[in-house]
Design an enzyme around this catalytic site. Structure first.
Site, PDB file in Angstrom:
ATOM      1  N   ASP A   1      -0.156   1.728 -66.695  1.00  0.00           N
ATOM      2  CA  ASP A   1       0.394   2.216 -65.429  1.00  0.00           C
ATOM      3  C   ASP A   1       0.156   1.252 -64.269  1.00  0.00           C
ATOM      4  O   ASP A   1      -0.003   1.661 -63.119  1.00  0.00           O
ATOM      5  CB  ASP A   1      -0.184   3.606 -65.079  1.00  0.00           C
ATOM      6  CG  ASP A   1       0.083   4.611 -66.189  1.00  0.00           C
ATOM      7  OD1 ASP A   1       1.143   4.513 -66.825  1.00  0.00           O
ATOM      8  OD2 ASP A   1      -0.771   5.488 -66.407  1.00  0.00           O
TER       9      ASP A   1
ATOM     10  N   HIS B   1       7.456   4.079 -67.656  1.00  0.00           N
ATOM     11  CA  HIS B   1       7.636   2.966 -66.722  1.00  0.00           C
ATOM     12  C   HIS B   1       8.599   3.395 -65.624  1.00  0.00           C
ATOM     13  O   HIS B   1       9.732   3.790 -65.898  1.00  0.00           O
ATOM     14  CB  HIS B   1       8.157   1.730 -67.473  1.00  0.00           C
ATOM     15  CG  HIS B   1       7.190   1.219 -68.503  1.00  0.00           C
ATOM     16  ND1 HIS B   1       7.474   0.183 -69.356  1.00  0.00           N
ATOM     17  CD2 HIS B   1       5.919   1.605 -68.811  1.00  0.00           C
ATOM     18  CE1 HIS B   1       6.422  -0.040 -70.143  1.00  0.00           C
ATOM     19  NE2 HIS B   1       5.479   0.816 -69.827  1.00  0.00           N
ATOM     20  N   THR B   2       8.118   3.291 -64.382  1.00  0.00           N
ATOM     21  CA  THR B   2       8.875   3.821 -63.248  1.00  0.00           C
ATOM     22  C   THR B   2       9.641   2.718 -62.534  1.00  0.00           C
ATOM     23  O   THR B   2       9.071   1.674 -62.201  1.00  0.00           O
ATOM     24  CB  THR B   2       7.911   4.481 -62.241  1.00  0.00           C
ATOM     25  OG1 THR B   2       7.032   5.342 -62.969  1.00  0.00           O
ATOM     26  CG2 THR B   2       8.656   5.285 -61.190  1.00  0.00           C
TER      27      THR B   2
ATOM     28  N   THR C   1       4.114   9.970 -67.798  1.00  0.00           N
ATOM     29  CA  THR C   1       4.521  10.579 -69.058  1.00  0.00           C
ATOM     30  C   THR C   1       4.043  12.017 -69.159  1.00  0.00           C
ATOM     31  O   THR C   1       4.800  12.916 -69.521  1.00  0.00           O
ATOM     32  CB  THR C   1       3.978   9.746 -70.246  1.00  0.00           C
ATOM     33  OG1 THR C   1       4.538   8.438 -70.155  1.00  0.00           O
ATOM     34  CG2 THR C   1       4.354  10.342 -71.591  1.00  0.00           C
TER      35      THR C   1
ATOM     36  N   GLY D   1       2.018  13.641 -66.570  1.00  0.00           N
ATOM     37  CA  GLY D   1       1.736  14.272 -65.280  1.00  0.00           C
ATOM     38  C   GLY D   1       0.249  14.486 -65.028  1.00  0.00           C
ATOM     39  O   GLY D   1      -0.138  15.050 -64.002  1.00  0.00           O
TER      40      GLY D   1
ATOM     41  N   LEU E   1      -1.011  -2.929 -53.518  1.00  0.00           N
ATOM     42  CA  LEU E   1      -1.928  -3.424 -52.489  1.00  0.00           C
ATOM     43  C   LEU E   1      -1.847  -2.527 -51.247  1.00  0.00           C
ATOM     44  O   LEU E   1      -2.831  -2.329 -50.543  1.00  0.00           O
ATOM     45  CB  LEU E   1      -1.576  -4.876 -52.129  1.00  0.00           C
ATOM     46  CG  LEU E   1      -2.593  -5.603 -51.266  1.00  0.00           C
ATOM     47  CD1 LEU E   1      -3.920  -5.802 -52.005  1.00  0.00           C
ATOM     48  CD2 LEU E   1      -2.061  -6.970 -50.806  1.00  0.00           C
TER      49      LEU E   1
ATOM     50  N   SER F   1       2.889  -6.647 -54.875  1.00  0.00           N
ATOM     51  CA  SER F   1       3.751  -5.488 -54.678  1.00  0.00           C
ATOM     52  C   SER F   1       3.135  -4.592 -53.611  1.00  0.00           C
ATOM     53  O   SER F   1       1.949  -4.272 -53.675  1.00  0.00           O
ATOM     54  CB  SER F   1       3.904  -4.740 -56.003  1.00  0.00           C
ATOM     55  OG  SER F   1       4.649  -3.568 -55.813  1.00  0.00           O
TER      56      SER F   1
HETATM   57  P1  GDP Z   1       3.865   1.239 -65.665  1.00  0.00           P
HETATM   58  O1  GDP Z   1       3.576   2.185 -66.778  1.00  0.00           O
HETATM   59  O2  GDP Z   1       2.989   0.040 -65.698  1.00  0.00           O
HETATM   60  O3  GDP Z   1       5.317   0.871 -65.580  1.00  0.00           O
HETATM   61  O4  GDP Z   1       3.504   2.015 -64.306  1.00  0.00           O
HETATM   62  P2  GDP Z   1       3.918   3.522 -63.939  1.00  0.00           P
HETATM   63  O5  GDP Z   1       5.353   3.560 -63.601  1.00  0.00           O
HETATM   64  O6  GDP Z   1       3.420   4.465 -64.980  1.00  0.00           O
HETATM   65  O7  GDP Z   1       2.985   3.777 -62.686  1.00  0.00           O
HETATM   66  C1  GDP Z   1       3.056   2.987 -61.538  1.00  0.00           C
HETATM   67  C2  GDP Z   1       3.371   3.898 -60.341  1.00  0.00           C
HETATM   68  O8  GDP Z   1       3.148   3.181 -59.143  1.00  0.00           O
HETATM   69  C3  GDP Z   1       4.824   4.335 -60.300  1.00  0.00           C
HETATM   70  O9  GDP Z   1       4.904   5.599 -59.705  1.00  0.00           O
HETATM   71  C4  GDP Z   1       5.457   3.279 -59.410  1.00  0.00           C
HETATM   72  O10 GDP Z   1       6.651   3.739 -58.774  1.00  0.00           O
HETATM   73  C5  GDP Z   1       4.369   3.039 -58.413  1.00  0.00           C
HETATM   74  N1  GDP Z   1       4.281   1.676 -57.842  1.00  0.00           N
HETATM   75  C6  GDP Z   1       4.520   0.486 -58.465  1.00  0.00           C
HETATM   76  N2  GDP Z   1       4.223  -0.545 -57.634  1.00  0.00           N
HETATM   77  C7  GDP Z   1       3.783   0.014 -56.484  1.00  0.00           C
HETATM   78  C8  GDP Z   1       3.294  -0.522 -55.251  1.00  0.00           C
HETATM   79  O11 GDP Z   1       3.182  -1.738 -55.056  1.00  0.00           O
HETATM   80  N3  GDP Z   1       2.912   0.369 -54.293  1.00  0.00           N
HETATM   81  C9  GDP Z   1       3.001   1.704 -54.474  1.00  0.00           C
HETATM   82  N4  GDP Z   1       2.591   2.494 -53.487  1.00  0.00           N
HETATM   83  N5  GDP Z   1       3.460   2.248 -55.603  1.00  0.00           N
HETATM   84  C10 GDP Z   1       3.836   1.414 -56.613  1.00  0.00           C
HETATM   85  P1  IMO Z   2       2.226   2.692 -69.847  1.00  0.00           P
HETATM   86  O1  IMO Z   2       3.119   1.780 -70.669  1.00  0.00           O
HETATM   87  C1  IMO Z   2      -1.551   4.837 -69.448  1.00  0.00           C
HETATM   88  C2  IMO Z   2      -3.444   6.175 -73.173  1.00  0.00           C
HETATM   89  C3  IMO Z   2      -3.495   7.693 -73.274  1.00  0.00           C
HETATM   90  C4  IMO Z   2      -4.757   7.850 -74.096  1.00  0.00           C
HETATM   91  C5  IMO Z   2      -4.677   6.675 -75.064  1.00  0.00           C
HETATM   92  C6  IMO Z   2      -4.120   7.030 -76.431  1.00  0.00           C
HETATM   93  O2  IMO Z   2       2.992   3.676 -69.054  1.00  0.00           O
HETATM   94  O3  IMO Z   2       1.257   1.883 -69.058  1.00  0.00           O
HETATM   95  P2  IMO Z   2      -1.673   7.602 -77.286  1.00  0.00           P
HETATM   96  O4  IMO Z   2      -0.731   8.697 -76.907  1.00  0.00           O
HETATM   97  O5  IMO Z   2      -1.121   6.233 -77.038  1.00  0.00           O
HETATM   98  O6  IMO Z   2      -2.235   7.742 -78.671  1.00  0.00           O
HETATM   99  O7  IMO Z   2      -2.928   7.792 -76.293  1.00  0.00           O
HETATM  100  O8  IMO Z   2      -3.852   5.711 -74.449  1.00  0.00           O
HETATM  101  N1  IMO Z   2      -2.101   5.610 -72.901  1.00  0.00           N
HETATM  102  C7  IMO Z   2      -1.675   5.240 -71.691  1.00  0.00           C
HETATM  103  N2  IMO Z   2      -2.265   5.332 -70.482  1.00  0.00           N
HETATM  104  N3  IMO Z   2      -0.335   4.286 -69.561  1.00  0.00           N
HETATM  105  C8  IMO Z   2       0.262   4.171 -70.767  1.00  0.00           C
HETATM  106  O9  IMO Z   2       1.443   3.533 -70.957  1.00  0.00           O
HETATM  107  C9  IMO Z   2      -0.394   4.685 -71.898  1.00  0.00           C
HETATM  108  N4  IMO Z   2      -0.105   4.748 -73.207  1.00  0.00           N
HETATM  109  C10 IMO Z   2      -1.155   5.303 -73.810  1.00  0.00           C
HETATM  110  O10 IMO Z   2      -3.607   8.312 -72.017  1.00  0.00           O
HETATM  111  O11 IMO Z   2      -5.888   7.655 -73.285  1.00  0.00           O
HETATM  112 MG    MG Z   3       3.134   4.200 -67.068  1.00  0.00          MG
END
Ligand code: GDP
Ligand code: IMO
Ligand code: MG
Length: 430
Positions: free
Chosen positions: A13, A41-42, A300, A302, A332, A413
């Site tokens: 994340d 991924h958002t 994913t 919540g 940041l 970012s």
């Molecule tokens: P990923 O799994 O690595 O793609 O990340 P996620 O989408 O699960 O979580 C990142 C969250 O941070 C999302 O809600 C994004 O929209 C948000 N986000 C990404 N970059 C920034 C940033 O620079 N600032 C803020 N405030 N939010 C961000």
């Molecule tokens: P993105 O790509 C954050 C974590 C789960 C759990 C462990 C094992 O969005 O960064 P699983 O369902 O994979 O067997 O769970 O891994 N986990 C993540 N945490 N972001 C993810 O993906 C994750 N994918 C798995 O929360 O601790």
């Molecule tokens: Mg994520």
């Protein structure tokens, strides 16, 4: 040929989706090579927010071919749902934009049921999985009883393989107090999805080899984060795939020498969702503020994400494991207004100093971060687009991260939106 790998440098994340979406404008192909719909991924463009789980995050750019490689585990119900939703919103108009590898393994309903039931049974010792069936699916892949995308195209073979899988998995389900899975129902459901996915199914390794030959720009989209890697992460609190750069070779079926650049994505602080050690975790009002301002709730599931200070030990390790040529430092903006910021530079475990993440779970659980304190800043940096315009304290904070991780920060970012970005160097070239 120019290729760029995006990897998560922490526990997931980090903002990989945002960065992939940003660079996909300049890519010909975007490839997922591991993991499954445990990823979330958002992508934020203007007021439109999209969360992709299996679909590569390049999908909003019509010129970018999206590839789901052989190393990914695919839940066909989830993938079909994502395709429908994206089409409804005007994306993915050309079916040729999506290619699915025929060797990718399938997540079946029985995998989801086992994932959820075994977590329930584990009680306090549970991993905190996403419950999407990822672990049991990779288990079956390694045990050589898994079903693959190609099997969807051969109903008789699919049924034979499914019966063999259920002969092992149904008794396991019953031991967990769950009803056995019904082979007829699975066949009906999965084969129907198979018909829908068939036009996208191909040998993507061959496709990628051809793209390499033509000198195309390829973006590899990692999922999760280095500390969740099955080999290099905080085992057993990890996911069930390799997530470091090395996984590109096996998960996309291309020789590793085709990887030219690696961008590690890291938040300017740290989060983790699910169980397992987290040395810099903040169980106080600062942690609560990071969660609130950063809206740290899983994309994913919540679930609230655990929050803490930036951990240079973790990111330094990720840089080494993945050969990161740069860091994209995200979120940041979330740190604005904190008077003091801390960075963990090492750990102390039972009187011993660690400059790396210890392998032993007991060491890691007892790890006390050795902190360095830096000044914070008060300005809202969301509107900043040039490095020089950042407050001096923010620039010092970034410089210290570069020193401690021995890796240059090449992107900053400052907001979730695609444009809320300070790009310091072209990631395909640096
Ligand atoms: P990923 O799994 O690595 O793609 O990340 P996620 O989408 O699960 O979580 C990142 C969250 O941070 C999302 O809600 C994004 O929209 C948000 N986000 C990404 N970059 C920034 C940033 O620079 N600032 C803020 N405030 N939010 C961000
Ligand atoms: P993105 O790509 C954050 C974590 C789960 C759990 C462990 C094992 O969005 O960064 P699983 O369902 O994979 O067997 O769970 O891994 N986990 C993540 N945490 N972001 C993810 O993906 C994750 N994918 C798995 O929360 O601790
Ligand atoms: Mg994520």
């Amino acid at each position: 040929m120019s290729s760029l790998v995006i990897v998560g440098a922490q526990w997931g994340d980090e903002g990989k989706g945002k960065v992939v979406d940003l660079f996909a404008a300049h890519a010909d192909v975007v490839v997922r090579f591991q993991g499954g719909n445990n990823a979330g991924h958002t992508l934020v463009v203007g007021n439109e927010r999209t969360i992709v789980h299996l679909m590569p995050a390049g999908v909003l750019h019509a010129q970018a071919t999206c590839v789901i490689g052989n190393g990914v585990v695919i839940d066909p119900a989830v993938l079909c749902g994502e395709i429908d939703e994206l089409r409804r919103r005007g994306y993915l108009a050309d079916p040729a934009q999506l290619k699915i590898d025929e060797r990718a393994h399938l997540i079946l309903p029985v995998h989801r049921a086992i994932d959820v039931a075994s977590e329930e049974q584990a009680g306090a010792g549970r991993i905190g999985t996403t419950g999407r069936g990822i672990g049991p699916c990779y288990e079956d892949k390694m045990a050589r009883r898994g079903l693959r995308v190609v099997d969807l195209l051969d109903p008789e073979w699919f049924r034979r393989r499914l019966d063999a899988l259920l002969a092992v998995r149904n008794p396991a389900l019953e031991r967990l107090g769950r009803p056995a899975a019904d082979a007829d129902a699975i066949c009906r459901e999965l084969l129907a999805y198979g018909e829908r996915l068939a036009p996208h199914v191909t040998d993507t390794s061959l496709y990628l080899a051809d793209q390499v030959e033509r000198g195309r720009r390829i973006l590899f989209e990692g999922a999760h984060g280095s500390m969740l890697d099955i080999d290099h992460g905080t085992y057993p609190f990890v996911t069930s795939s390799n997530v470091v750069t090395g996984a590109v070779g096996t998960g996309a079926g291309i020789p590793p020498r085709h990887v030219s650049r690696v961008l590690g994505i890291s938040k300017a602080y740290t989060t983790r969702v699910g169980g397992g050690p987290f040395p810099t975790e903040l169980d106080d009002e600062v942690g609560a503020k990071l969660r609130e301002v950063g809206v740290e709730f899983g994309s994913t599931t919540g679930r609230p994400r655990r929050c803490g200070w930036f951990d240079a030990v973790v990111v330094r390790q990720a840089a080494r494991l993945s050969g990161m040529s740069g860091i994209a430092l995200t979120k940041l903006d979330v740190l604005s207004g904190l008077p003091k910021l801390k960075i963990a530079v090492a750990y102390e475990c039972d009187g011993k100093r660690f400059e790396r993440v210890p392998a032993g779970m007991r060491d890691l659980e007892s790890a006390k971060p050795v902190y360095e304190e830096l000044d914070g800043w008060t300005e809202d940096i969301g509107p900043v687009r040039r490095f020089e315009e950042l407050p001096a304290a923010a620039r010092r904070y970034i410089a210290r991260i570069e020193e401690l991780t021995a890796t240059p920060v090449t992107l900053i970012s400052v907001g979730a939106e695609r444009e809320e970005t300070i790009l310091l160097r072209d990631p395909f070239l640096v």
